[in-house]
Write a protein that holds these residues in place. Structure first.
Motif, PDB file in Angstrom:
ATOM      1  N   THR A   1       0.843  -1.188   0.000  1.00  0.00           N
ATOM      2  CA  THR A   1       0.000   0.000   0.000  1.00  0.00           C
ATOM      3  C   THR A   1       0.883   1.244   0.000  1.00  0.00           C
ATOM      4  OG1 THR A   1      -0.102  -0.108   2.413  1.00  0.00           O
ATOM      5  CG2 THR A   1      -1.924  -1.129   1.206  1.00  0.00           C
ATOM      6  N   ALA A   2       0.404   2.257  -0.733  1.00  0.00           N
ATOM      7  CA  ALA A   2       1.110   3.542  -0.904  1.00  0.00           C
ATOM      8  C   ALA A   2       2.259   3.455  -1.909  1.00  0.00           C
ATOM      9  CB  ALA A   2       1.619   4.099   0.416  1.00  0.00           C
ATOM     10  N   ASP A   3       2.479   2.246  -2.498  1.00  0.00           N
ATOM     11  CA  ASP A   3       3.471   2.151  -3.562  1.00  0.00           C
ATOM     12  C   ASP A   3       2.952   2.814  -4.837  1.00  0.00           C
ATOM     13  OD1 ASP A   3       5.402   0.877  -2.143  1.00  0.00           O
ATOM     14  OD2 ASP A   3       5.010  -1.130  -2.946  1.00  0.00           O
ATOM     15  N   SER A   4       3.851   3.033  -5.786  1.00  0.00           N
ATOM     16  CA  SER A   4       3.496   3.516  -7.122  1.00  0.00           C
ATOM     17  C   SER A   4       3.739   2.391  -8.117  1.00  0.00           C
ATOM     18  CB  SER A   4       4.333   4.744  -7.493  1.00  0.00           C
ATOM     19  OG  SER A   4       4.065   5.146  -8.821  1.00  0.00           O
TER      20      SER A   4
ATOM     21  N   SER B   1      -0.648   5.939  -8.393  1.00  0.00           N
ATOM     22  CA  SER B   1       0.130   6.583  -7.335  1.00  0.00           C
ATOM     23  C   SER B   1      -0.508   6.275  -5.988  1.00  0.00           C
ATOM     24  CB  SER B   1       0.166   8.099  -7.541  1.00  0.00           C
ATOM     25  OG  SER B   1       0.806   8.414  -8.765  1.00  0.00           O
ATOM     26  N   GLN B   2       0.305   5.827  -5.052  1.00  0.00           N
ATOM     27  CA  GLN B   2      -0.142   5.503  -3.695  1.00  0.00           C
ATOM     28  C   GLN B   2      -1.316   4.526  -3.738  1.00  0.00           C
ATOM     29  OE1 GLN B   2      -0.858   9.348  -1.839  1.00  0.00           O
ATOM     30  NE2 GLN B   2       1.243   9.396  -1.087  1.00  0.00           N
TER      31      GLN B   2
ATOM     32  N   SER C   1      -3.858   1.468  -2.990  1.00  0.00           N
ATOM     33  CA  SER C   1      -4.476   0.910  -1.781  1.00  0.00           C
ATOM     34  C   SER C   1      -4.903  -0.514  -2.087  1.00  0.00           C
ATOM     35  CB  SER C   1      -5.679   1.753  -1.363  1.00  0.00           C
ATOM     36  OG  SER C   1      -6.672   1.731  -2.369  1.00  0.00           O
TER      37      SER C   1
END
Length: 395
Positions: free
Chosen positions: A311-314, A351-352, A354
């Motif tokens: 989570t919060a990765d791109s 982006s980011q 969830s």
């Protein structure tokens, strides 16, 4: 008692006499009045010309112009006798220079008759020679020549020059500079290219000057006319709907007008390439798919830059397809649903992310109007977790 006798004198005669011109051949003769058994020596700019030992020599102007010296030697019973003569050889007059002018002035066009005139300022009794692309034009000896501009695909009908010849000196003129006759040329634009069977292709023909052109579009070297705009449809564009393999080939176009200029030079050939030329196999399922146009559609490949997603990765997905000019459509869960995004580039970035962004993704590309679509990609599954990440590709 001693008897003193003056040495013989040498002189140089020049033939022809009078004005000398570039390109002429000149004869120099060393004349010594007394005796006959002389040995002759010639010097050019104080350097002996070892190959010349005769009474006369021949030189070509202007390459051999310079200061010439004649020397005679003979051996008597008592003394050696040597005599000298000095003469400056130079080109006193340049040859008359020819020039070419063309009528009518301004832009010239295929099918028109033009007049070329060779002008030489000095003398009047010239016989003229004409050249096209360094080749002599046979039977053309007049001051003016007329010819019809041919229709060629290079846009340039040739380089022309002239020169004059006469029986009296000077016997020739300097040739004129080359005159280039270059004509307005049509330009053909084919989009998209290459294409796949079933796509729509637009051929656009244009000529830089004027606006009321009507166009012909041709295919292959047999000059087959594939379209022709008339007075009610003077447009520059022609559309080929539902391209097939038989439409592949070389295309070119040309423009026509009612008033001058009446036509353009043809455009350069453009090869339209049809990709994905599949044929039905013995399989009934494959044959039915081909008839529906599925096996002719280009394939796309979907990939991800992340194998482990938190989570919060791109995350960036990339949709790869052969050729260019595509827009890209991105689908989640079901390929028959509305796309979640449309992009002009081949990448789509989360982006980011969830947990709710996880799922199965596909892509496809489209271009043209109406839109021609590729096949859907194989799905890529993205699973987003907070602790451990997995990335699995579902075949």
């Amino acid at each position: 008692m001693f008897l003193h006798t003056a040495l013989p004198t040498a002189s140089v005669s020049v033939s022809p006499d009078g004005l000398l011109y570039s390109g002429e051949t000149v004869t120099l003769q060393c004349d010594i009045s007394d005796y006959t058994d002389w040995t002759y020596y010639w010097f050019l700019n104080n350097i002996q010309i070892t190959s010349q030992t005769r009474e006369t020599i021949t030189i070509i102007l202007p390459s051999q112009a310079g200061q010439y010296q004649c020397q005679g030697k003979r051996t008597g019973k008592i003394v050696d006798v040597t005599v000298f003569c000095l003469i400056n050889m130079y080109v006193s007059t340049d040859l008359p220079t020819a020039s070419v002018r063309v009528s009518p002035h301004g832009l010239l066009y295929s099918g028109e008759t033009v007049t070329l005139q060779c002008d030489i300022s000095d003398y009047t009794d010239w016989t003229y020679r004409w050249y096209q692309n360094n080749q002599t034009l046979p039977n053309q000896t007049s001051k003016t020549i007329r010819y019809i501009i041919p229709i060629i695909k290079t846009g340039q009908t040739g380089l022309y020059r002239c020169e004059g010849m006469r029986t009296e000196r000077p016997q020739r003129s300097q040739p004129s500079n080359d005159l280039s006759i270059t004509l307005p040329k049509a330009t053909l634009l084919v989009k998209p290219n290459p294409v796949y069977p079933g796509e729509t292709v637009t051929l656009t023909c244009s000529v830089g000057s004027y606006s009321d052109w009507r166009y012909k579009r041709h295919k292959d070297r047999n000059d087959t006319v594939v379209s022709q705009s008339g007075s009610s449809n003077p447009g520059a564009s022609y559309t080929i709907n539902t391209i097939s393999v038989s439409d592949q080939g070389q295309y070119w176009c040309e423009g026509h007008r009612v008033s001058r200029p009446t036509s353009s030079q043809p455009s350069t050939d453009i090869t339209l390439t049809v990709l994905g030329q599949f044929f039905c196999s013995m399989s009934l399922f494959v044959c039915q798919s081909c008839r529906q146009g599925l096996c002719n559609k280009p394939k796309v490949t979907l990939s991800s830059d992340q194998k482990d997603v938190l989570t919060a990765d791109s995350v960036t997905l990339t949709c790869t397809v052969e050729s260019s000019g595509w827009r890209f459509y991105w689908y989640r869960h079901r390929q028959d649903s509305e796309p979640v995004a449309k992009t002009s580039g081949s990448s789509y970035t989360f982006s980011q992310v969830s947990v709710s962004d996880g799922g199965q993704y596909r892509c496809r590309a489209g271009r043209g109007d109406p839109v021609y679509y590729t096949q859907y990609s194989e799905p890529v599954h993205i699973q987003v977790t907070g602790e451990s990440n997995t990335f699995n590709k579902i075949a």
